[in-house]
Design an enzyme around this catalytic site. Structure first.
Site, short mmCIF file in Angstrom:
data_model
loop_
_atom_site.label_atom_id
_atom_site.label_comp_id
_atom_site.label_asym_id
_atom_site.label_seq_id
_atom_site.Cartn_x
_atom_site.Cartn_y
_atom_site.Cartn_z
N CYS A 329 5.02 68.38 -33.33
CA CYS A 329 4.95 69.58 -34.33
C CYS A 329 4.88 70.78 -33.24
O CYS A 329 5.84 70.86 -32.55
CB CYS A 329 3.83 69.40 -35.36
N HIS A 425 4.49 64.35 -38.11
CA HIS A 425 3.09 63.85 -38.05
C HIS A 425 3.13 62.64 -38.66
O HIS A 425 3.97 62.27 -39.50
CB HIS A 425 2.21 64.80 -38.95
#
Length: 486
Positions: A329, A425
């Site tokens: 991310c 994630h």
């Protein structure tokens, strides 16, 4: 409602245990926390964002999580302001002084109450969780999550007190006696949490607490470290390992100031072949066989910070020496050539050069992307799954190998086995990704093979272990009496 004498006293864990216990006993429980403050969030199946703790509790209940379980989420982006996520969607940033003012609170309370009613119509019992201390007198009028919520839901309250930090008598007594008389009546029991030592030595202590507080002590729960439940509060990072181990594969997680979604690494931490440690010390990070740059709520600020403290230079030097560097991310965004914030999403309208490890550039944008994802891990061809929570689009040259391809949008990039960036994630919850990552260290053949078990099965086993632990030390029969109003 599971309420607390303070933050990090164990409310979330006890609530999780009760969720699994009620499920085991034939009920249909669901979690609820009116307002949460955390950087560690999760995405529901319909692409909405909630606090990680309620997603964990829903998992303990064996039900899909939903935004009604945590209708209001605050994600701090500085010491004085937070992004406000209402019913799973961001509605802007607010300063703390503005958030705690009366303006707009009524609308928030109405949305929270509607969410609770919707959940209450589907599940029984609802395991509610408070936030912080229930005795913050300066916040009583603006409180959305503790006793006002208990009043609305007509909930019985069990108070959690942490004996490990000291002052358990004063904190339990004060938390109850500072309540309004009608709220004091709602508090039906106390659970003493995180006890260390011989339980028999606290028998007199239990009697004293019951005498001064006027409510029964339902149990004294010993501190445990062998049961692994995903945590939400960044406070738990302080308890995590910060040292490498020459006997294992060392995975250094860059300890960013605004690190988010650190549960991305829980699966790694449970692997006996590795030593996962968190550090912002260049001399320690360089000892890593594998370096991972995690997600962050403030990507540009944290990128500038690691440039200033020597971590960025250490990461680049380690990669040039043949070490593996992965980014997740915000970490993926940092690994690129540049990050631009033309709309001032994170503050100033600036462009900052990245680490230059991946030939990508990122532009931060207002619309947050939140979705659960399933894809193919291209290095192995195996299916994987996870979730995305990010602002910004990352562009990359067409000739680069993509880690995943989701709905035509390129989710990540694999430059080579030593250099990977991804928006996913939970990617490290997938066994095939773990094995691939560890193989890049060059040490994996020297390590013992880990038993075949899926991470989902592993987590499910942890919920059962937690339930058994709490059953052993808490009077569950008395809790059922409280719920039955007997």
């Amino acid at each position: 409602m599971i309420a607390g004498t303070g933050s990090d006293v164990g409310k979330s864990v006890i609530a999780t245990a009760l969720c699994r216990i009620f499920l085991q006993d034939g009920y249909s429980p669901a979690p609820f926390k009116a307002q949460n403050m955390a950087l560690n969030s999760y995405v529901t199946p319909d692409g909405l964002e909630i606090g990680r703790a309620q997603a964990v509790q829903a998992e303990a209940c064996k039900i899909p999580c939903s935004c009604e379980m945590n209708p209001l989420l605050l994600k701090p982006n500085s010491e004085h302001s937070s992004q406000v996520v209402l019913l799973g969607k961001p509605i802007g940033n607010r300063k703390a002084c503005d958030f705690f003012s009366s303006e707009g609170r009524l609308a928030l309370r109405e949305n929270i109450n509607k969410a609770f009613k919707k959940l209450e119509g589907k599940f029984n019992p609802i395991v509610m969780e408070g936030a912080g201390s229930i005795a913050e007198l300066n916040l009583t009028e603006s409180d959305l999550v503790n006793m006002p919520m208990a009043r609305y839901a007509d909930a019985d309250v069990i108070l959690i007190a942490d004996i490990d930090r000291g002052g358990v008598f004063a904190s339990a007594y004060g938390s109850i006696k500072l309540q309004k008389p009608e709220d004091q009546k709602r508090i039906k029991g106390i659970i003493i949490n995180k006890f260390r030592g011989d339980l028999s030595l606290f028998e007199n202590g239990k009697k004293i607490i019951e005498e001064i507080c006027g409510v029964p002590v339902l149990g004294v729960v010993p501190y445990f470290s062998e049961i692994n439940i995903e945590e939400e509060d960044s406070v738990s990072l302080k308890k995590k390992n910060t040292n490498s181990d020459i006997k294992k594969i060392n995975i250094g997680i860059v300890k960013l100031k605004h690190l988010s979604n650190f549960t991305d690494f829980d699966r790694l931490e449970s692997d006996e072949r590795v030593c996962v440690f968190y550090t912002d010390d260049p001399s320690e990070l360089i000892k890593s066989d594998i370096i991972i740059i995690p997600g962050t709520k403030s990507t540009i600020a944290d990128l500038i910070d690691i440039k200033n403290n020597g971590i960025a230079e250490t990461i680049i030097r380690a990669y040039k020496r043949g070490k593996t560097v992965w980014g997740i991310c915000g970490g993926y965004q940092m690994m690129g050539e540049a990050i631009s914030d033309p709309a001032g999403i994170e503050g100033k309208r600036i462009t900052v050069s990245g680490l230059g490890l991946l030939p990508v550039t990122t532009i931060l944008k207002e619309n947050k992307q939140t979705q659960q994802v399933k894809s193919i891990f291209l290095p192995t061809g195996d299916p994987i799954e996870g979730y995305e929570i990010h602002n910004g689009n990352t562009a990359l040259p067409s000739e680069i190998n993509h880690v995943n391809d989701i709905g035509g949008e390129h989710e990540g990039v694999l430059l080579n086995e030593k250099c990977l960036g991804t928006y996913m994630h939970g990617i490290l919850d997938n066994k095939t990704v773990i094995e691939y990552l560890l193989s890049t260290s060059g040490k994996v053949n020297e390590m013992a093979e880990k038993a075949e078990i899926s991470y989902a099965d592993y987590k499910d086993r942890q919920y059962d272990l937690l339930a058994a632990h709490v059953r052993k030390y808490v009077n569950i029969a008395h809790i059922y009496k409280i719920l039955s109003n007997d």
